[in-house]
Design a protein around this motif. Structure first.
Motif, PDB file in Angstrom:
ATOM      1  N   GLN A  17       0.848  -1.193   0.000  1.00  0.00           N
ATOM      2  CA  GLN A  17       0.000   0.000   0.000  1.00  0.00           C
ATOM      3  C   GLN A  17       0.879   1.237   0.000  1.00  0.00           C
ATOM      4  N   ILE A  18       0.534   2.158  -0.887  1.00  0.00           N
ATOM      5  CA  ILE A  18       1.188   3.465  -0.958  1.00  0.00           C
ATOM      6  C   ILE A  18       0.069   4.485  -0.928  1.00  0.00           C
ATOM      7  N   GLY A  19       0.012   5.262   0.130  1.00  0.00           N
ATOM      8  CA  GLY A  19      -1.088   6.213   0.251  1.00  0.00           C
ATOM      9  C   GLY A  19      -2.398   5.463   0.197  1.00  0.00           C
ATOM     10  N   GLY A  20      -3.274   5.847  -0.723  1.00  0.00           N
ATOM     11  CA  GLY A  20      -4.578   5.214  -0.850  1.00  0.00           C
ATOM     12  C   GLY A  20      -4.664   4.170  -1.949  1.00  0.00           C
ATOM     13  N   ILE A  21      -3.516   3.745  -2.511  1.00  0.00           N
ATOM     14  CA  ILE A  21      -3.568   2.718  -3.546  1.00  0.00           C
ATOM     15  C   ILE A  21      -2.993   1.412  -3.035  1.00  0.00           C
ATOM     16  N   THR A  22      -3.449   0.353  -3.639  1.00  0.00           N
ATOM     17  CA  THR A  22      -2.947  -0.977  -3.330  1.00  0.00           C
ATOM     18  C   THR A  22      -2.312  -1.531  -4.592  1.00  0.00           C
ATOM     19  N   ILE A  23      -1.152  -2.133  -4.431  1.00  0.00           N
ATOM     20  CA  ILE A  23      -0.455  -2.776  -5.540  1.00  0.00           C
ATOM     21  C   ILE A  23      -0.374  -4.256  -5.202  1.00  0.00           C
ATOM     22  N   GLU A  24      -0.982  -5.082  -6.048  1.00  0.00           N
ATOM     23  CA  GLU A  24      -0.981  -6.528  -5.839  1.00  0.00           C
ATOM     24  C   GLU A  24      -0.093  -7.176  -6.893  1.00  0.00           C
ATOM     25  N   ASN A  25       0.737  -8.065  -6.454  1.00  0.00           N
ATOM     26  CA  ASN A  25       1.691  -8.741  -7.304  1.00  0.00           C
ATOM     27  C   ASN A  25       1.135 -10.073  -7.772  1.00  0.00           C
ATOM     28  N   ARG A  26       1.324 -10.383  -9.042  1.00  0.00           N
ATOM     29  CA  ARG A  26       1.016 -11.691  -9.619  1.00  0.00           C
ATOM     30  C   ARG A  26       2.146 -12.020 -10.583  1.00  0.00           C
ATOM     31  N   VAL A  27       2.264 -13.247 -11.018  1.00  0.00           N
ATOM     32  CA  VAL A  27       3.327 -13.579 -11.966  1.00  0.00           C
ATOM     33  C   VAL A  27       2.988 -13.120 -13.379  1.00  0.00           C
ATOM     34  N   ASP A  28       1.707 -12.870 -13.662  1.00  0.00           N
ATOM     35  CA  ASP A  28       1.309 -12.455 -14.999  1.00  0.00           C
ATOM     36  C   ASP A  28       0.837 -11.003 -15.077  1.00  0.00           C
ATOM     37  N   ARG A  29       0.795 -10.318 -13.940  1.00  0.00           N
ATOM     38  CA  ARG A  29       0.357  -8.920 -13.937  1.00  0.00           C
ATOM     39  C   ARG A  29       0.660  -8.281 -12.578  1.00  0.00           C
ATOM     40  N   VAL A  30       0.648  -6.967 -12.589  1.00  0.00           N
ATOM     41  CA  VAL A  30       0.698  -6.178 -11.368  1.00  0.00           C
ATOM     42  C   VAL A  30      -0.566  -5.328 -11.379  1.00  0.00           C
ATOM     43  N   SER A  31      -1.385  -5.464 -10.359  1.00  0.00           N
ATOM     44  CA  SER A  31      -2.645  -4.720 -10.298  1.00  0.00           C
ATOM     45  C   SER A  31      -2.491  -3.537  -9.359  1.00  0.00           C
ATOM     46  N   ILE A  32      -2.931  -2.378  -9.826  1.00  0.00           N
ATOM     47  CA  ILE A  32      -2.874  -1.152  -9.033  1.00  0.00           C
ATOM     48  C   ILE A  32      -4.285  -0.593  -8.972  1.00  0.00           C
ATOM     49  N   PHE A  33      -4.795  -0.414  -7.766  1.00  0.00           N
ATOM     50  CA  PHE A  33      -6.134   0.140  -7.647  1.00  0.00           C
ATOM     51  C   PHE A  33      -6.250   1.024  -6.415  1.00  0.00           C
ATOM     52  N   GLY A  34      -7.267   1.872  -6.403  1.00  0.00           N
ATOM     53  CA  GLY A  34      -7.471   2.826  -5.322  1.00  0.00           C
ATOM     54  C   GLY A  34      -7.266   4.232  -5.833  1.00  0.00           C
ATOM     55  N   ASN A  35      -7.030   5.150  -4.921  1.00  0.00           N
ATOM     56  CA  ASN A  35      -6.727   6.519  -5.322  1.00  0.00           C
ATOM     57  C   ASN A  35      -5.653   7.069  -4.395  1.00  0.00           C
ATOM     58  N   ILE A  36      -4.960   8.044  -4.894  1.00  0.00           N
ATOM     59  CA  ILE A  36      -3.836   8.600  -4.145  1.00  0.00           C
ATOM     60  C   ILE A  36      -3.770  10.100  -4.399  1.00  0.00           C
ATOM     61  N   ASP A  37      -3.445  10.836  -3.378  1.00  0.00           N
ATOM     62  CA  ASP A  37      -3.179  12.265  -3.511  1.00  0.00           C
ATOM     63  C   ASP A  37      -1.685  12.463  -3.343  1.00  0.00           C
ATOM     64  N   ILE A  38      -1.079  13.052  -4.345  1.00  0.00           N
ATOM     65  CA  ILE A  38       0.331  13.424  -4.246  1.00  0.00           C
ATOM     66  C   ILE A  38       0.340  14.916  -3.976  1.00  0.00           C
ATOM     67  N   THR A  39       0.540  15.238  -2.720  1.00  0.00           N
ATOM     68  CA  THR A  39       0.477  16.634  -2.294  1.00  0.00           C
ATOM     69  C   THR A  39       1.789  17.343  -2.579  1.00  0.00           C
ATOM     70  N   ARG A  40       1.726  18.645  -2.662  1.00  0.00           N
ATOM     71  CA  ARG A  40       2.915  19.439  -2.971  1.00  0.00           C
ATOM     72  C   ARG A  40       3.659  19.769  -1.677  1.00  0.00           C
ATOM     73  N   ASP A  41       4.220  18.719  -1.089  1.00  0.00           N
ATOM     74  CA  ASP A  41       5.001  18.860   0.142  1.00  0.00           C
ATOM     75  C   ASP A  41       5.959  17.677   0.228  1.00  0.00           C
ATOM     76  N   LYS A  42       6.705  17.579   1.311  1.00  0.00           N
ATOM     77  CA  LYS A  42       7.685  16.507   1.455  1.00  0.00           C
ATOM     78  C   LYS A  42       7.025  15.135   1.505  1.00  0.00           C
ATOM     79  N   GLU A  43       5.859  15.055   2.113  1.00  0.00           N
ATOM     80  CA  GLU A  43       5.137  13.787   2.167  1.00  0.00           C
ATOM     81  C   GLU A  43       4.699  13.355   0.762  1.00  0.00           C
ATOM     82  N   GLY A  44       4.203  14.304  -0.022  1.00  0.00           N
ATOM     83  CA  GLY A  44       3.813  14.007  -1.391  1.00  0.00           C
ATOM     84  C   GLY A  44       4.991  13.569  -2.241  1.00  0.00           C
ATOM     85  N   LEU A  45       6.127  14.199  -2.027  1.00  0.00           N
ATOM     86  CA  LEU A  45       7.341  13.821  -2.748  1.00  0.00           C
ATOM     87  C   LEU A  45       7.739  12.383  -2.417  1.00  0.00           C
ATOM     88  N   ALA A  46       7.672  12.008  -1.154  1.00  0.00           N
ATOM     89  CA  ALA A  46       8.017  10.647  -0.741  1.00  0.00           C
ATOM     90  C   ALA A  46       7.064   9.626  -1.359  1.00  0.00           C
TER      91      ALA A  46
END
Length: 84
Positions: A17-46
């Motif tokens: 999980q990164i912020g509000g998204i989930t990344i699931e690993n599979r051998v045939d795909r990588v699934s990314i779902f959810g939503n994320i806010d990349i704010t204009r600050d140090k936290e958003g940069l990270a």
């Protein structure tokens, strides 16, 4: 590897999980779902850097492999809800 150790296309079990998204690993795909806010600050940069790292790893894996024109996705395994 990313900070959490996810290697894209490496197995059927890693989840990150990164912020509000989930990344699931599979051998045939990588699934990314959810939503994320990349704010204009140090936290958003990270957050942006961490997401970029995962995408860069996926690109490196794809670019280093001989790829078919289209992969046949394995179905997602479902289990019976024990509360039904």
């Amino acid at each position: 590897m990313s900070r959490k150790g996810l290697k894209p296309f490496g197995n059927e079990s890693d989840c990150l999980q990164i912020g509000g998204i989930t990344i699931e690993n599979r051998v045939d795909r990588v699934s990314i779902f959810g939503n994320i806010d990349i704010t204009r600050d140090k936290e958003g940069l990270a957050v942006a850097r961490e997401l970029k790292t995962i995408l860069d790893l996926a690109l490196m894996e794809l670019e280093s492999a001989e790829l078919p024109d289209k992969v046949t996705l394995k179905p997602v395994k479902t289990v019976k809800n024990p509360f039904d």
